[in-house]
Design a protein around this motif. Sequence first.
Motif, mmCIF file in Angstrom:
data_model
loop_
_atom_site.group_PDB
_atom_site.id
_atom_site.type_symbol
_atom_site.label_atom_id
_atom_site.label_comp_id
_atom_site.label_asym_id
_atom_site.label_seq_id
_atom_site.Cartn_x
_atom_site.Cartn_y
_atom_site.Cartn_z
ATOM 1 N N PRO A 25 -48.921 -0.884 20.566
ATOM 2 C CA PRO A 25 -48.896 0.096 21.664
ATOM 3 C C PRO A 25 -50.185 0.883 21.840
ATOM 4 O O PRO A 25 -50.629 1.041 22.979
ATOM 5 N N PRO A 26 -50.850 1.383 20.792
ATOM 6 C CA PRO A 26 -52.124 2.065 21.049
ATOM 7 C C PRO A 26 -53.184 1.144 21.653
ATOM 8 O O PRO A 26 -53.986 1.577 22.486
ATOM 9 N N VAL A 28 -52.599 -1.405 23.668
ATOM 10 C CA VAL A 28 -52.249 -1.637 25.063
ATOM 11 C C VAL A 28 -52.522 -0.389 25.887
ATOM 12 O O VAL A 28 -53.049 -0.464 26.998
ATOM 13 N N LEU A 29 -52.197 0.784 25.363
ATOM 14 C CA LEU A 29 -52.392 2.024 26.110
ATOM 15 C C LEU A 29 -53.860 2.417 26.212
ATOM 16 O O LEU A 29 -54.209 3.273 27.032
ATOM 17 N N ALA A 30 -54.733 1.825 25.420
ATOM 18 C CA ALA A 30 -56.153 2.155 25.475
ATOM 19 C C ALA A 30 -56.847 1.526 26.675
ATOM 20 O O ALA A 30 -57.937 1.947 27.037
ATOM 21 N N HIS A 31 -56.213 0.535 27.303
ATOM 22 C CA HIS A 31 -56.820 -0.104 28.471
ATOM 23 C C HIS A 31 -56.769 0.849 29.657
ATOM 24 O O HIS A 31 -55.794 1.551 29.878
ATOM 25 N N THR A 32 -57.827 0.846 30.439
ATOM 26 C CA THR A 32 -57.890 1.690 31.629
ATOM 27 C C THR A 32 -58.160 0.822 32.851
ATOM 28 O O THR A 32 -58.684 -0.294 32.739
#
Length: 55
Positions: A25-26, A28-32
Amino acid sequence: MPQLNPTPWFAILVFSWLVFLAVLPPKVLAHTFPNEPTLQSTDKPKTDPWTWPWH
């Protein structure tokens, strides 16, 4: 029959869930997004009437 022994399979299950819930999850959530969305105006654009003949 070794495949009936739950000890290694339970450890594999717990480790795989640990990877899925703690590591991925971190990442995946780091993508912008390359472009941030902008707000559009609420004004309707002026449209011209249809001026072509129908025949």
